[in-house]
Design a protein around this motif. Structure first.
Motif, mmCIF file in Angstrom:
data_model
loop_
_atom_site.group_PDB
_atom_site.id
_atom_site.type_symbol
_atom_site.label_atom_id
_atom_site.label_comp_id
_atom_site.label_asym_id
_atom_site.label_seq_id
_atom_site.Cartn_x
_atom_site.Cartn_y
_atom_site.Cartn_z
ATOM 1 N N SER A 1 -0.651 5.051 0.342
ATOM 2 C CA SER A 1 -1.644 4.093 0.829
ATOM 3 C C SER A 1 -2.373 4.648 2.035
ATOM 4 O O SER A 1 -3.574 4.458 2.190
ATOM 5 N N ASP B 1 -5.195 0.310 -4.651
ATOM 6 C CA ASP B 1 -3.838 0.452 -4.135
ATOM 7 C C ASP B 1 -2.906 -0.462 -4.917
ATOM 8 O O ASP B 1 -2.855 -1.664 -4.668
ATOM 9 N N GLU B 2 -2.182 0.099 -5.824
ATOM 10 C CA GLU B 2 -1.253 -0.660 -6.685
ATOM 11 C C GLU B 2 -1.906 -1.934 -7.209
ATOM 12 O O GLU B 2 -1.411 -3.035 -6.974
HETATM 13 MG MG LIG Z 1 1.394 1.515 -0.300
#
Ligand SMILES: [Mg+2]
Ligand SMILES: Nc1ncnc2c1ncn2[C@@H]1O[C@H](COP(=O)(O)OP(=O)(O)OP(=O)(O)O)[C@@H](O)[C@H]1O
Lengths: 270, 460
Positions: A62, A191-192
């Motif tokens: 991240s 991000d995910e």
């Molecule tokens: Mg992360």
């Protein structure tokens, strides 16, 4: 579905001749206060391809992603060293307009975060602040196209005035993707994006990512190796703040060069 | 033994009961692990303690409440002819008997009947007191014995204790609720009595307020007028002025603190702003009356304006300063409660900080901010001390903030200060004003709470 199968069925073969780098990171170091989170990361992202960042929790995926549109600026005490270029311009050089950068590099977050506004206003937010629509008809057009691209138009076209927060989790995440593509960026960072969603909503988003590849360069962080294998052409494996290995997704998953990568993709740690 | 000594004795017994119950439970477990007991030893201890202390203390309380009237009743019954007395004379008689026994001055000659009654009273009191001590101690010891007899390994002390504790709490909250209801009912009844003397329409719509009623029938010039419009207008004007000061300053400082200031500045500034809320209102009051009001008058004179020395402006400004922390602190809290993910979402789209605040954070926090402003408003409406000291007494119906106006709270204070008959229209008017004030602030608080609650449902 196993990782190997996923690669076989879903990853299109690469054409080696058209290598053009949209984003280049050179010796990127990131510090949170005194703590260093990234160590001399060198990572290039190819244009109009999906690059996935994988690695165990806390390894800095991240952090790297947030460097690309300078979202780390928001965090107190976060410092970035090294050089990150988007289309050849250093995005950390002084005098760079962060607002303009973020219009070119959009982002979708782990948890769907629609604004507490109507569906329409959620999508129209970006085009409005960047003055991208000259009249309301054009804005309507942008909203519709973005929602169509995000595969949400059919579901919400009759209730554009309803609050965006009233949608289901998967719909909210597609709304956030539509919101990001409404400003017509060149790069989308994710991000995910599926970690809060059920398998069916996940499959829809994965399909969507595959379609978006046509127009956008996409960098996605994921914890699911199947997902990385299904949606991405390139994969980078992060471990403890360094990029251990980077390459074509099929290579990373079938013949990793580094022992740590092998351990991770076979589930021995992480 | 004094009653306070008695209570302390019971408390000591209770402590002893706790200790005894606990050690008994430990003994029951013997050398085995404590889990052979259904409940932990401390619950056994609490159980015994509750049985020892609670009934005894309740009995003492009941005794102390009912003893005097009971004894009086018996004594009065014993006096020949006392029953025929009028209520006022009867209470005078009782007061005399009491004064006699406690050695105070008595309002009449001490005749033999009175002396006899006094002795009777004394004797009864001695007996009752002794009975109370014996009975309560007996009950405490008996409770201790009973509870201890119950203790076995499988005894469900924990469940019992939880149940008793729950009952105690229910009783406590019932008392609180009943008190509130009682206050409201008394407000309502007194207000109804007021409306027997003055009509509702005159009170609510009358434009003239001068509550001086004639003390003697032949007095001239004081017929009394109870039109509440001027004083409500004054209240709203001062409240409005206060909000004009408090809302922008409070809101902007909240925005600065939650969005721009670093954590260090915030850690210092927020408590400092909250100190404003801790300043006693009487201090604000003399600040308004002695510093701000003269300042306004002098500035006004210099500018050629007529500024009254007790202007609404001065009171409103100072009150505004007082309620700044109500607005800023609550608004700051609700803005901090807006999830970081929303800010990230806006920044990631390329919004600047001020765009993010204006278009995302403020709309998301708006219900909470509205709630904060409403709570501050109701606080300003009910505020008394500042206006008593800095606003005027004259019920002017004016829209000019440079003139003196008066407020509901000020009028209630002036109506009840000084000597007056309890059931004159003047006194009863205070209740009517209080009731209206109560309804207004209650309404505001209810709206505010509803708005805030609706907001908090959204993000958790
Ligand atoms: Mg992360
Ligand atoms: N705001 C922050 N302040 C301080 N340290 C941080 C902050 N954000 C991340 N870190 C630290 O930086 C390191 C990398 O974090 P990062 O969030 O990039 O990991 P990640 O790979 O995304 O992990 P995950 O897969 O769990 O999301 C971690 O050790 C983390 O503790």
């Amino acid at each position: 579905m196993s990782v190997a199968e996923a690669i076989k069925t879903e990853t299109p073969a690469e054409k080696p001749e058209q290598v053009s780098h949209k984003i280049t990171g050179k010796d990127v170091c990131v510090y949170y206060g005194d703590k260093q989170a990234l160590f001399d990361v060198n990572l290039d992202v190819r244009e109009k391809q999906v690059t996935s960042l994988i690695g165990p929790s806390g390894c800095g995926k991240s952090t790297f992603l947030r460097c690309i549109n300078r979202m780390n600026d928001v965090i107190d005490g976060c410092r970035v060293e090294g050089e990150i270029k988007v289309d050849g311009t250093d995005i950390y050089r002084s005098g760079l307009d962060v607002v303009e950068l973020r219009a070119r590099v959009g982002m979708v977050f782990q948890k769907p975060n629609p604004f507490p506004k109507s569906i329409y206003d959620n999508i129209a937010y970006g085009p409005r602040i960047h003055g991208q629509a000259s009249d309301s008809a054009e804005l309507d057009q942008i909203v519709e196209t973005s929602l169509r691209r995000a595969g949400l138009w059919e579901e919400v076209k009759d209730r554009l005035d309803n609050p965006g927060t009233g949608l289901s989790g998967g719909q909210q995440q597609r709304l956030c993707i539509a919101r990001a593509i409404a400003v017509n960026p060149e790069v989308i960072l994710m991000d995910e994006p599926c970690s809060a969603l059920d398998p069916i909503a996940t499959a829809r988003i994965e399909e969507l990512i595959d379609e978006l590849r046509e127009k956008f360069t996409i960098v996605i962080v994921t914890h699911s190796m199947q997902q990385a294998a299904r949606v991405s052409q390139r994969t980078a494996f992060f471990h403890m703040g360094v990029v251990v290995e980077e390459g074509a997704t099929s290579d990373i998953f079938t013949k990793p060069q580094d022992g740590r990568t092998l351990d991770y993709i076979t589930g021995r740690f992480g | 033994m004094d009653s306070s000594v008695l209570i302390v004795t019971i408390l000591i017994l209770t402590l002893f009961g706790y200790w005894m119950g606990r050690s008994r439970a430990r003994m029951l477990a013997g050398t085995e692990h404590l889990s052979v007991l259904h409940s932990l030893p401390s619950y056994h201890g609490s159980y015994v303690a509750l049985w020892c202390g609670l009934p005894a203390l309740l009995l003492v309380a009941a005794w102390l409440i009912f003893e005097p009237s009971l004894i009086e009743h018996i004594v009065v019954e014993a006096i020949p002819g006392a029953r025929a007395l009028e209520p006022a004379q009867l209470s005078l008689l009782i007061a005399d008997i009491r004064n006699l026994t406690s050695g105070n001055i008595v309002s009449r000659e001490i005749d033999p009947t009175l002396a006899a009654a006094g002795e009777h009273y004394n004797a009864l009191q001695t007996i009752s007191h002794a009975a109370m001590i014996v009975l309560t101690l007996a009950i405490a010891v008996y409770g201790l014995y009973l509870a201890r007899k119950n203790q076995t390994r499988g005894f469900r002390a924990r469940n019992r204790v939880e149940k008793i504790v729950r009952i105690v709490m229910v009783v406590a909250s019932t008392i609180a609720i009943l008190t509130t209801v009682g206050i409201i009912l008394s407000l309502i009844f007194e207000t109804l009595r007021f409306f027997e003397k003055v009509t509702v329409t005159e009170f609510l719509f009358g434009l003239n307020w001068s509550p001086q009623t004639a003390l003697r029938a032949e007095q001239v010039g004081s017929s009394g007028a109870f039109g509440a419009v001027p004083i409500f207008a004054g209240t709203f004007m001062i409240t409005g002025l206060a909000m004009i000061v408090a809302v922008p300053i409070g809101l902007l400082s909240a925005i600065y603190m939650s969005e721009y200031a670093g954590p260090k500045f915030r850690a210092v500034a927020k408590p400092m702003l909250e100190v404003l809320a801790g300043i006693p209102t009487v201090v604000y009051g003399f600040f308004a009356a002695l510093t701000v009001a003269p300042f306004f008058r002098q500035t006004g004179e210099a500018a050629g304006l007529m500024v009254s020395s007790e202007s609404a402006l001065a009171a409103g400004m100072v009150m505004g300063v007082m309620i700044i922390p109500f607005v800023s602190s609550l608004s700051d809290d609700v803005m901090n409660a807006v999830p970081q993910s929303l800010r990230d979402g806006a920044y990631a789209l390329g919004a600047t900080q001020s765009e993010t605040i204006k278009q995302v954070i403020l709309p998301a926090a708006l219900p909470g901010i509205v709630g904060a402003v409403l709570l501050a408003t109701s606080r300003a409406i009910g505020e008394t001390m500042i206006v008593v000291m800095a606003a005027g007494l004259a019920a002017n119906l004016t829209a000019n903030p440079l003139e003196a106006v008066t407020t509901v709270t000020v009028q209630i204070v002036t109506l009840l200060v000084g000597d007056q008959e309890f059931d004159s229209a003047k006194t009863l008017a205070a209740f009517a004003l209080g009731l209206v004030l109560f309804v207004i602030t209650l309404g505001l608080n209810m709206i505010a709470l509803r708005v805030v609650r609706k907001y908090s449902e959204k993000y958790d």
